[in-house]
Design a protein around this motif. Structure first.
Motif, PDB file in Angstrom:
ATOM      1  N   UNK A   1       0.833  -1.209   0.000  1.00  0.00           N
ATOM      2  CA  UNK A   1       0.000   0.000   0.000  1.00  0.00           C
ATOM      3  C   UNK A   1       0.863   1.253   0.000  1.00  0.00           C
ATOM      4  N   UNK A   2       1.945   1.238   0.780  1.00  0.00           N
ATOM      5  CA  UNK A   2       2.870   2.373   0.820  1.00  0.00           C
ATOM      6  C   UNK A   2       3.537   2.558  -0.542  1.00  0.00           C
ATOM      7  N   UNK A   3       3.941   1.465  -1.156  1.00  0.00           N
ATOM      8  CA  UNK A   3       4.572   1.537  -2.478  1.00  0.00           C
ATOM      9  C   UNK A   3       3.582   2.058  -3.523  1.00  0.00           C
ATOM     10  N   UNK A   4       2.332   1.653  -3.403  1.00  0.00           N
ATOM     11  CA  UNK A   4       1.302   2.115  -4.332  1.00  0.00           C
ATOM     12  C   UNK A   4       1.091   3.622  -4.192  1.00  0.00           C
ATOM     13  N   UNK A   5       1.039   4.109  -2.953  1.00  0.00           N
ATOM     14  CA  UNK A   5       0.890   5.556  -2.735  1.00  0.00           C
ATOM     15  C   UNK A   5       2.085   6.322  -3.303  1.00  0.00           C
ATOM     16  N   UNK A   6       3.277   5.776  -3.105  1.00  0.00           N
ATOM     17  CA  UNK A   6       4.486   6.423  -3.625  1.00  0.00           C
ATOM     18  C   UNK A   6       4.454   6.458  -5.150  1.00  0.00           C
ATOM     19  N   UNK A   7       4.081   5.336  -5.759  1.00  0.00           N
ATOM     20  CA  UNK A   7       3.999   5.276  -7.219  1.00  0.00           C
ATOM     21  C   UNK A   7       2.954   6.253  -7.740  1.00  0.00           C
ATOM     22  N   UNK A   8       1.821   6.348  -7.060  1.00  0.00           N
ATOM     23  CA  UNK A   8       0.767   7.288  -7.482  1.00  0.00           C
ATOM     24  C   UNK A   8       1.275   8.726  -7.391  1.00  0.00           C
ATOM     25  N   UNK A   9       1.950   9.056  -6.303  1.00  0.00           N
ATOM     26  CA  UNK A   9       2.485  10.415  -6.140  1.00  0.00           C
ATOM     27  C   UNK A   9       3.514  10.712  -7.220  1.00  0.00           C
ATOM     28  N   UNK A  10       4.366   9.753  -7.514  1.00  0.00           N
ATOM     29  CA  UNK A  10       5.376   9.932  -8.560  1.00  0.00           C
ATOM     30  C   UNK A  10       4.714  10.134  -9.913  1.00  0.00           C
ATOM     31  N   UNK A  11       3.693   9.350 -10.194  1.00  0.00           N
ATOM     32  CA  UNK A  11       2.973   9.485 -11.466  1.00  0.00           C
ATOM     33  C   UNK A  11       2.299  10.849 -11.565  1.00  0.00           C
ATOM     34  N   UNK A  12       1.696  11.297 -10.473  1.00  0.00           N
ATOM     35  CA  UNK A  12       1.062  12.622 -10.479  1.00  0.00           C
ATOM     36  C   UNK A  12       2.084  13.726 -10.727  1.00  0.00           C
ATOM     37  N   UNK A  13       3.251  13.596 -10.110  1.00  0.00           N
ATOM     38  CA  UNK A  13       4.292  14.623 -10.312  1.00  0.00           C
ATOM     39  C   UNK A  13       4.808  14.607 -11.753  1.00  0.00           C
ATOM     40  N   UNK A  14       4.942  13.425 -12.333  1.00  0.00           N
ATOM     41  CA  UNK A  14       5.365  13.351 -13.732  1.00  0.00           C
ATOM     42  C   UNK A  14       4.304  13.956 -14.641  1.00  0.00           C
ATOM     43  N   UNK A  15       3.056  13.677 -14.346  1.00  0.00           N
ATOM     44  CA  UNK A  15       1.966  14.256 -15.129  1.00  0.00           C
ATOM     45  C   UNK A  15       1.966  15.779 -14.996  1.00  0.00           C
ATOM     46  N   UNK A  16       2.203  16.269 -13.800  1.00  0.00           N
ATOM     47  CA  UNK A  16       2.259  17.709 -13.571  1.00  0.00           C
ATOM     48  C   UNK A  16       3.388  18.338 -14.374  1.00  0.00           C
ATOM     49  N   UNK A  17       4.536  17.683 -14.392  1.00  0.00           N
ATOM     50  CA  UNK A  17       5.679  18.194 -15.157  1.00  0.00           C
ATOM     51  C   UNK A  17       5.343  18.246 -16.650  1.00  0.00           C
ATOM     52  N   UNK A  18       4.717  17.190 -17.166  1.00  0.00           N
ATOM     53  CA  UNK A  18       4.318  17.167 -18.574  1.00  0.00           C
ATOM     54  C   UNK A  18       3.286  18.257 -18.854  1.00  0.00           C
ATOM     55  N   UNK A  19       2.334  18.419 -17.955  1.00  0.00           N
ATOM     56  CA  UNK A  19       1.314  19.463 -18.105  1.00  0.00           C
ATOM     57  C   UNK A  19       1.977  20.837 -18.200  1.00  0.00           C
ATOM     58  N   UNK A  20       2.947  21.085 -17.321  1.00  0.00           N
ATOM     59  CA  UNK A  20       3.642  22.374 -17.343  1.00  0.00           C
ATOM     60  C   UNK A  20       4.407  22.563 -18.654  1.00  0.00           C
TER      61      UNK A  20
END
Length: 185
Positions: free
Chosen positions: A47-66
């Motif tokens: 569950x902790x790894x899943x949350x970390x992966x989700x946060x990482x994916x969101x940050x990558x998406x944010x970077x692409x959006x920017x």
């Protein structure tokens, strides 16, 4: 006498068998408990790894959006692709809207990955809503937010901003920093 000894022997054998059975049952239960505890710890790790992966994916998406927004802000021809407003928007205002979008999505991302609380998100939005360009952007993008799934986190936060903007527009005093009830996490 022999009968008494036989009964005692049988009772002793039954007691011994019961003790062995109970000891085996307790040992099995202890082993199963260790297995359950190990599985629970493994599940918590996953569950902790899943949350970390989700946060990482969101940050990558944010970077692409920017990156995409930056390209559109730098090139009016690309910005035309993002002009999906009901009313025509001149290139200058379009660049401002793109930047307003970047500001909002950055705050949204910061909340979603846990860098800011819901109350901090609310405070940021309350401040940025003091800007007339951001307010105009928010009104212009209402149809876009209407397409979000009602139960999504983004839709929920959008409604929070809509409600705050309505309260700010209805207030008759200049103390904007006290308008609205900050949500609790």
């Amino acid at each position: 006498m022999a009968t008494k000894k036989g009964v005692k022997r049988r009772l002793g054998a039954i007691a011994t068998a019961g003790t062995i059975l109970a000891t085996g049952a307790f040992a099995t239960m202890a082993r199963q408990r260790r297995i359950v505890d190990a599985l629970r710890l493994r599940l918590e790790d996953l569950e902790r790894a899943t949350r970390t992966l989700r946060a990482t994916s969101l940050m990558q998406q944010q970077r692409l959006h920017w990156e995409l927004l930056s390209k559109a802000m730098d090139d009016p021809e690309l910005a035309e692709v993002l002009d999906t407003y009901d009313e025509p928007v001149d290139p200058r205002r379009q660049r401002q809207f793109l930047f307003a979008n970047a500001l909002y999505t950055n705050a949204l991302c910061a909340y979603r990955v846990g860098n800011v609380s819901r109350e901090e998100f609310f405070g940021f939005v309350r401040g940025i809503l003091q800007n007339p360009v951001f307010r105009e952007y928010w009104h212009a993008t209402q149809p876009h937010r209407a397409t979000l799934v009602d139960t999504s986190e983004e839709a929920e936060l959008g409604r929070l901003v809509d409600d705050l903007l309505r309260q700010l527009e209805e207030t008759e005093f200049d103390h904007w920093w006290v308008v609205g009830e900050p949500p609790t996490d």
